[in-house]
Design a protein around this motif. Structure first.
Motif, PDB file in Angstrom:
ATOM      1  N   ARG A   1     -10.112 -43.379   1.531  1.00  0.00           N
ATOM      2  CA  ARG A   1     -10.057 -43.298   0.076  1.00  0.00           C
ATOM      3  C   ARG A   1      -8.678 -43.809  -0.350  1.00  0.00           C
ATOM      4  O   ARG A   1      -7.719 -43.753   0.422  1.00  0.00           O
ATOM      5  CB  ARG A   1     -10.253 -41.850  -0.378  1.00  0.00           C
ATOM      6  N   ARG A   2      -8.564 -44.277  -1.554  1.00  0.00           N
ATOM      7  CA  ARG A   2      -7.277 -44.819  -2.026  1.00  0.00           C
ATOM      8  C   ARG A   2      -6.165 -43.783  -1.902  1.00  0.00           C
ATOM      9  O   ARG A   2      -5.041 -44.083  -1.524  1.00  0.00           O
ATOM     10  CB  ARG A   2      -7.405 -45.318  -3.469  1.00  0.00           C
ATOM     11  N   SER A   3      -6.485 -42.541  -2.212  1.00  0.00           N
ATOM     12  CA  SER A   3      -5.477 -41.477  -2.169  1.00  0.00           C
ATOM     13  C   SER A   3      -4.953 -41.209  -0.754  1.00  0.00           C
ATOM     14  O   SER A   3      -3.893 -40.605  -0.590  1.00  0.00           O
ATOM     15  CB  SER A   3      -6.053 -40.182  -2.749  1.00  0.00           C
ATOM     16  N   GLU A   4      -5.664 -41.665   0.268  1.00  0.00           N
ATOM     17  CA  GLU A   4      -5.237 -41.435   1.649  1.00  0.00           C
ATOM     18  C   GLU A   4      -4.322 -42.531   2.192  1.00  0.00           C
ATOM     19  O   GLU A   4      -3.748 -42.371   3.273  1.00  0.00           O
ATOM     20  CB  GLU A   4      -6.468 -41.321   2.559  1.00  0.00           C
TER      21      GLU A   4
ATOM     22  N   GLU B   1      -1.381 -43.373   1.380  1.00  0.00           N
ATOM     23  CA  GLU B   1      -0.023 -42.843   1.560  1.00  0.00           C
ATOM     24  C   GLU B   1       0.166 -42.199   2.937  1.00  0.00           C
ATOM     25  O   GLU B   1       1.288 -42.087   3.431  1.00  0.00           O
ATOM     26  CB  GLU B   1       0.323 -41.829   0.471  1.00  0.00           C
ATOM     27  N   GLN B   2      -0.919 -41.777   3.566  1.00  0.00           N
ATOM     28  CA  GLN B   2      -0.825 -41.143   4.878  1.00  0.00           C
ATOM     29  C   GLN B   2      -0.396 -42.129   5.967  1.00  0.00           C
ATOM     30  O   GLN B   2      -0.139 -41.712   7.102  1.00  0.00           O
ATOM     31  CB  GLN B   2      -2.154 -40.483   5.257  1.00  0.00           C
TER      32      GLN B   2
ATOM     33  N   GLU C   1       1.933 -50.333  -0.554  1.00  0.00           N
ATOM     34  CA  GLU C   1       1.579 -50.942  -1.837  1.00  0.00           C
ATOM     35  C   GLU C   1       0.559 -52.069  -1.651  1.00  0.00           C
ATOM     36  O   GLU C   1      -0.364 -52.215  -2.451  1.00  0.00           O
ATOM     37  CB  GLU C   1       2.825 -51.445  -2.560  1.00  0.00           C
TER      38      GLU C   1
ATOM     39  N   LYS D   1      -2.877 -50.586  -1.157  1.00  0.00           N
ATOM     40  CA  LYS D   1      -3.447 -50.116  -2.427  1.00  0.00           C
ATOM     41  C   LYS D   1      -4.028 -51.289  -3.212  1.00  0.00           C
ATOM     42  O   LYS D   1      -5.131 -51.186  -3.772  1.00  0.00           O
ATOM     43  CB  LYS D   1      -2.379 -49.395  -3.250  1.00  0.00           C
TER      44      LYS D   1
ATOM     45  N   ASP E   1      -7.881 -51.984  -4.259  1.00  0.00           N
ATOM     46  CA  ASP E   1      -8.254 -52.232  -5.654  1.00  0.00           C
ATOM     47  C   ASP E   1      -9.015 -53.543  -5.826  1.00  0.00           C
ATOM     48  O   ASP E   1      -9.832 -53.673  -6.734  1.00  0.00           O
ATOM     49  CB  ASP E   1      -7.018 -52.239  -6.554  1.00  0.00           C
TER      50      ASP E   1
ATOM     51  N   SER F   1      -6.698 -33.668  10.187  1.00  0.00           N
ATOM     52  CA  SER F   1      -6.420 -34.341   8.912  1.00  0.00           C
ATOM     53  C   SER F   1      -5.286 -35.353   9.038  1.00  0.00           C
ATOM     54  O   SER F   1      -4.894 -35.979   8.058  1.00  0.00           O
ATOM     55  CB  SER F   1      -6.056 -33.303   7.844  1.00  0.00           C
TER      56      SER F   1
END
Length: 177
Positions: free
Chosen positions: A10-13, A15-16, A59, A62, A66, A78
């Motif tokens: 997912r996009r939110s992941e 950053e991991q 970046e 991301k 997108d 996780s």
């Protein structure tokens, strides 16, 4: 170590990616000369991503997400231990390539088949996007090139001038998918 879970990110992941330990000691590299790979002794102790490279990679992932590209992760519980991505854009004069953007596996998780599984996932995604081949602009380390060639990659048939200009020291490979 738990059983490794593989799935689309997912996009939110994204950053991991900070959780991945890119450490590696490089003892030799390949150079591309006159149509062939030439091995050269080298000594690099990579302690992680140099400078601000990680921020730029995050970046870029991301943006890739997108724009419809695909990112896959390998998780131990996780904790993100591996990541691979492929652009949506079809490249080449014959429109055969999708660019594999990144493939990283944490040091403690290498040689467990994780990178191979991630490559299979992005290969399938690239094929679903209409590509026949993955375009791989690989760092020149011997371990990296041996990994890709061990999975069937070969020197690229059609050099992408844009990608070559971005990474002229990389070894440009292709993998039939």
């Amino acid at each position: 170590m738990q059983k490794i879970e593989y799935r689309e990110l997912r996009r939110s992941e994204i950053e991991q990616m900070r959780e991945i330990d890119r450490s590696e000691v490089i003892d030799s590299i390949y150079l591309y000369k006159e149509g062939a790979l030439v091995e050269k002794e080298a000594h690099f102790d990579m302690k992680g991503f140099p400078g601000n490279e990680l921020e730029g990679l995050i970046e870029r992932q991301k943006l890739l997400f997108d724009e419809g590209g695909k990112l896959y992760g390998a998780f131990d519980s996780s904790h993100l231990v591996g990541i691979a991505s492929v652009e949506k854009r079809i490249r080449g004069k014959k429109h055969r390539y999708c660019k594999m953007d990144i493939l990283h596996v944490s040091k403690a998780y290498r040689s467990l088949g994780i990178a191979t599984r991630l490559m299979q996932a992005i290969s399938a995604a690239a094929n679903a996007l209409g590509a026949e081949r993955l375009y791989i602009s690989a760092t020149e380390s011997k371990n990296t090139i041996r990994f890709y060639m061990g999975r069937g990659a070969r020197l690229v048939e059609e050099l992408d001038e844009e990608l070559f200009a971005l990474e002229p020291n990389d070894i440009h490979l292709e993998l039939m998918i």
